[in-house]
Design a protein around this motif. Sequence first.
Motif, PDB file in Angstrom:
ATOM      1  N   LYS A  11       0.725  -1.263   0.075  1.00 18.13           N
ATOM      2  CA  LYS A  11      -0.108   0.048  -0.090  1.00 18.13           C
ATOM      3  C   LYS A  11       0.892   1.371   0.120  1.00 18.13           C
ATOM      4  O   LYS A  11       1.811   1.163   0.558  1.00 18.13           O
ATOM      5  CB  LYS A  11      -0.941  -0.082   1.119  1.00 18.13           C
ATOM      6  N   TRP A  33      -2.935   4.037  -2.899  1.00 21.46           N
ATOM      7  CA  TRP A  33      -3.242   2.800  -3.577  1.00 21.46           C
ATOM      8  C   TRP A  33      -3.036   1.661  -2.807  1.00 21.46           C
ATOM      9  O   TRP A  33      -2.112   1.597  -2.147  1.00 21.46           O
ATOM     10  CB  TRP A  33      -2.316   2.730  -5.281  1.00 21.46           C
ATOM     11  N   PHE A  61      -6.455  -7.997  -5.928  1.00 19.22           N
ATOM     12  CA  PHE A  61      -7.219  -6.592  -6.144  1.00 19.22           C
ATOM     13  C   PHE A  61      -6.138  -5.757  -6.560  1.00 19.22           C
ATOM     14  O   PHE A  61      -5.079  -5.713  -5.932  1.00 19.22           O
ATOM     15  CB  PHE A  61      -8.110  -6.293  -5.124  1.00 19.22           C
ATOM     16  N   ASP A 108      -6.383  -1.425  -6.152  1.00 19.72           N
ATOM     17  CA  ASP A 108      -7.330  -0.216  -5.826  1.00 19.72           C
ATOM     18  C   ASP A 108      -6.517   0.994  -5.854  1.00 19.72           C
ATOM     19  O   ASP A 108      -5.218   1.123  -5.616  1.00 19.72           O
ATOM     20  CB  ASP A 108      -7.484  -0.316  -4.374  1.00 19.72           C
ATOM     21  N   LYS A 146      -7.044   5.363  -5.311  1.00 23.09           N
ATOM     22  CA  LYS A 146      -7.861   6.404  -4.828  1.00 23.09           C
ATOM     23  C   LYS A 146      -7.285   7.905  -4.941  1.00 23.09           C
ATOM     24  O   LYS A 146      -6.150   8.033  -4.518  1.00 23.09           O
ATOM     25  CB  LYS A 146      -8.631   6.213  -3.591  1.00 23.09           C
ATOM     26  N   GLN A 187     -12.524   6.571  -7.288  1.00 21.75           N
ATOM     27  CA  GLN A 187     -11.897   5.414  -6.816  1.00 21.75           C
ATOM     28  C   GLN A 187     -11.958   4.462  -8.039  1.00 21.75           C
ATOM     29  O   GLN A 187     -12.812   4.721  -8.954  1.00 21.75           O
ATOM     30  CB  GLN A 187     -12.605   4.735  -5.741  1.00 21.75           C
ATOM     31  N   LYS A 199     -11.126   0.377  -8.990  1.00 23.05           N
ATOM     32  CA  LYS A 199     -10.554  -0.923  -8.522  1.00 23.05           C
ATOM     33  C   LYS A 199     -10.470  -2.017  -9.746  1.00 23.05           C
ATOM     34  O   LYS A 199     -11.615  -2.236 -10.340  1.00 23.05           O
ATOM     35  CB  LYS A 199     -11.484  -1.407  -7.337  1.00 23.05           C
ATOM     36  N   PHE A 226     -10.192  -6.212  -9.947  1.00 20.97           N
ATOM     37  CA  PHE A 226      -9.987  -7.461  -9.228  1.00 20.97           C
ATOM     38  C   PHE A 226     -10.270  -8.650  -9.764  1.00 20.97           C
ATOM     39  O   PHE A 226     -10.776  -8.597 -11.171  1.00 20.97           O
ATOM     40  CB  PHE A 226     -11.363  -7.211  -8.228  1.00 20.97           C
ATOM     41  N   SER A 233     -10.866  -6.301   2.033  1.00 23.85           N
ATOM     42  CA  SER A 233     -10.039  -5.481   0.816  1.00 23.85           C
ATOM     43  C   SER A 233     -10.321  -5.970  -0.680  1.00 23.85           C
ATOM     44  O   SER A 233     -10.064  -5.074  -1.565  1.00 23.85           O
ATOM     45  CB  SER A 233      -8.549  -5.786   1.170  1.00 23.85           C
ATOM     46  N   ASP A 250     -15.996  -5.678  -2.051  1.00 19.96           N
ATOM     47  CA  ASP A 250     -16.901  -4.380  -1.474  1.00 19.96           C
ATOM     48  C   ASP A 250     -18.047  -4.322  -2.434  1.00 19.96           C
ATOM     49  O   ASP A 250     -18.389  -4.972  -3.513  1.00 19.96           O
ATOM     50  CB  ASP A 250     -16.042  -3.243  -1.448  1.00 19.96           C
TER      51      ASP A 250
END
Length: 957
Positions: free
Chosen positions: A661, A671, A688, A690, A692, A701, A703, A705, A846, A849
């Motif tokens: 991260k 991220w 995943f 991510d 933002k 945002q 994502k 996945f 994580s 969602d």
Amino acid sequence: MYSVMKKVAFGSLMSLSSLSYAESIWQTIETEHFNVHYTQGHKRWAESAAHELELVRDKVLEQQNRSLEAKADVVVFDPYHGANGFAIPSTDQPLMALFTTPPQSDTVISNSSGWQQLLILHEYIHLVHLSQPNRSTWRQTLRDVWDPYDIALAIMPRWVAEGYATLMESKMTGRGRLFDNYTEALLTEFARQGALLPYSALNNGNDSYLSGSMAYLIGVRYLAWLEKNYGEQTLDAVWTRMQAVESRDFDEAFKGVFGDHPAKLYKRFVAEYTYLSMASAQDLPELDAKLWHDFKFDAKNLRLSPSGEFIAVTERDSKGRTELNIYATKDNEKAEKDFNEKQKALLIEDPKDVADNAPDTFGRIKKHTLTPSNLSGIRYARWKDENTLYFVASVQKPNNQHAVQGELFQWELDDNQVTQLTTDAGIRRFAIDTKNNAILAEKVRYGYSHLVNLELNNGSETILSNNHLGDTYDYPEISENGNKLAYLKSGLNQNWQLYVRDMQTQNSFQVPTPKGYQFLTQPSWSKDGNTLFYVAGVEGAINLYAYDFSKQQLLQLSQGQHVVSFPQQLNDNELLYLGVSSEGPDAYTLEINNTVSSVTELSNTKQAPKLSNAAVQLDDAQIYQQPLQSKPYDKWDHSASMTLGSQYYSASTEVLHLGIKGSDFLEEVSWHVGLSKSLGDSTLVGGFADVKMQQGNTEWQAKAFSLELDTAAQNRGAEVAAMAPHILQKTGFSAQVSHSYRQNMLSLTGHAAVHASELDTGEGKQDERWLRLGLEQSWQYDKQSFAIGQQIKAQWLDGKSGESDWQGYNLAATVFGKAFHMPLYIQVEQAKREDSQLNLGGFRSSLIDQNVMANTIYKPDLPFFAGVAERYQGYGGGMAMSEGAPWLYYQQHQLDNQVFGQSYGVKWTTWFNGRDWSAKFAPAGISDLRIDIGLSRVESERFENENRAWLGLWFDL
């Protein structure tokens, strides 16, 4: 339909954007060892701070032979309109936050050569003290790659961290809290009452008066006592031992060099301090003072009404709850009569009994109470007339919805109405000019403190003083006839000075002060305007003084018997004041003529002496004028950390998350990339990525996945609905844009989200596409012991799965609040899909969602796909014993208008997601960290009733 929905989505967001506040634009000054980030208006303060930071670093390196290995980020801003700051230790991402508003004269941090110098030194000592690298190779390697472990090894007991920074602040400036007269007087008074905190309460206090500050105030004196009795190098060896190859906590490191546990030596320190405090009290003369009112905990800012019939005082309880109370000044004859009648009746019933002694005071009758709304506070209240008071409360800044400042309010007693009188004033203490319907106030903005005249009729503002960085003004006080203005001023390397300005000639006069004073505050005019009372500290005692203008004579009214504050003339021969004890301040009256003595030795200098004999000290404080080059803040300069998370849900599975991260310092771009895998079964596996981005109040945002969910492999796989897929494989992408607006306690957030994925349920692959529009609104009204609020979430979805089009909506309404300080909520949820199905159960993580599985109603005490239906309805509520405590909750689930089941139990969630500033600037491996805990009883006719539990530690970007 899909294209129409897109137009509506972006149209809604543009409408919300037009309501937003101006975005803060950050700039950066880069020096050799620091990156100083600041917003518009703070440029001068930040430039001077950049110079001071390098000077402080050099002096600390000389004094300790320690420095930071990594370049430190420093943020300069003013979120609370108050004096503060904080540091987040880290071996590779150290942080300092500097609040630019300077301290006021009656605080324990008012004794400094300059606010900027004191603040920078204190926070830099934190970083150097706590961010030293570990000499164990494997531990330091783990610290380098994993932020939570890095922070964990940096943590020391609070009294140690704050006490040591306060010790160095004092030794290296000759000022600070170790040499603060007010602090010394407070602790001396506490010691005389046997009320110094036990070691067990030194870190965080124990709800007693001022106990939360004792980590600083007692901690610094205990550490100074250790240095005096055992040597500076002995204490310094503790910090060296804590970073050794052999792992040691503070207690082990301390005991190894001092030979005893810190709690044991602390008892010896308290005994010596108490002995010296008791000895110093033996020669104090009696003070002709009488208890006037016994306040329950904390009280400040006594203000008599113009007629003298009432007194206003701001009171605070041990939980920090504040009220502005109005008392009648006349004696409480009814309470005295009731007491006497009760004692008389007692002796009639039992003539041999012994009656109670009469209390020193029967107190005063409370007439009015004002409780602040929405945590805005009540400060500096004073009377405009017999029915009207003005006060200052915190209000959201017009150009920054994440910061507050002081604005003027009016309270009418007869109808209990509160009205805001100023906007964007940014004031603190003030005086009322009733003749001109104006106030004379200290205004602080971007670190500049100055006196202003604000006309309330038209809002015009006139500056009455110099406006220089490093100068601070406080306590403007107008005489009753309006001819004289008293005020306090402090400059760099100076004590506070008291001045009086003639409002007609504009000439100023410096009021004499006693020789050797160090603390000076709270001037108050006599009723005839010929005498100015004030509070000053000399040689560890806080005393009352009065300067008689007609005789040009300084008089001393007390000699250290009380820690006095807020003097007010009650009548011709009586002074009302607050006297502080370990249980809080109480009001006393003092017969002025019986205690007065003339002061013949007066202070003849503005300069404050430096009281430290340390070999290495900072030079005199100054504001550095040399401009430094700034550049736009670089949101692409990122740091990264390994992430490790785990979630256990007894209804479904246990998942391990492993990833990396990263983010920039201000988290404008964040991220997270990772893998998730169920442990012990094959329920869930996937990866995943991510990202933002935040710009002002707008957030983007995205994502990517890929996941596989085996519903039958769950711990309660037998409860999975018959219509549920056995294997669900999904790979795709989602994106969302949202915009928020906040005005005081009202907030609005709108969002638009899109999703595209390939879905395989074992019956063939199909594409899934959907668009979601959402609006969330919340409002609350908080009166401390009582509060009420509401929240509404509404979402509309339009999608396509394979060849089938579907639509749906999600609605949730919550009413929440407090009763008797206990938080409560009631919630109703409803979701419906046309030509598609809703899935009940499972947990967010994580990996998964609402943007990955939009048709899932997440409930952690049920397995994924516990129920499948077109319509879901949920009803529930909960209560907690206090704010932040676990919730006792109840939840009922209905599918297609049939009760599916119910659950009740205990749950608790917390996370570090920028709700406060320390979390906002936390390293990437700490921010967005979420903790979920729950224990519930689940009951249903579809499966066996059972207790369920969950525990999650994961990152919610």
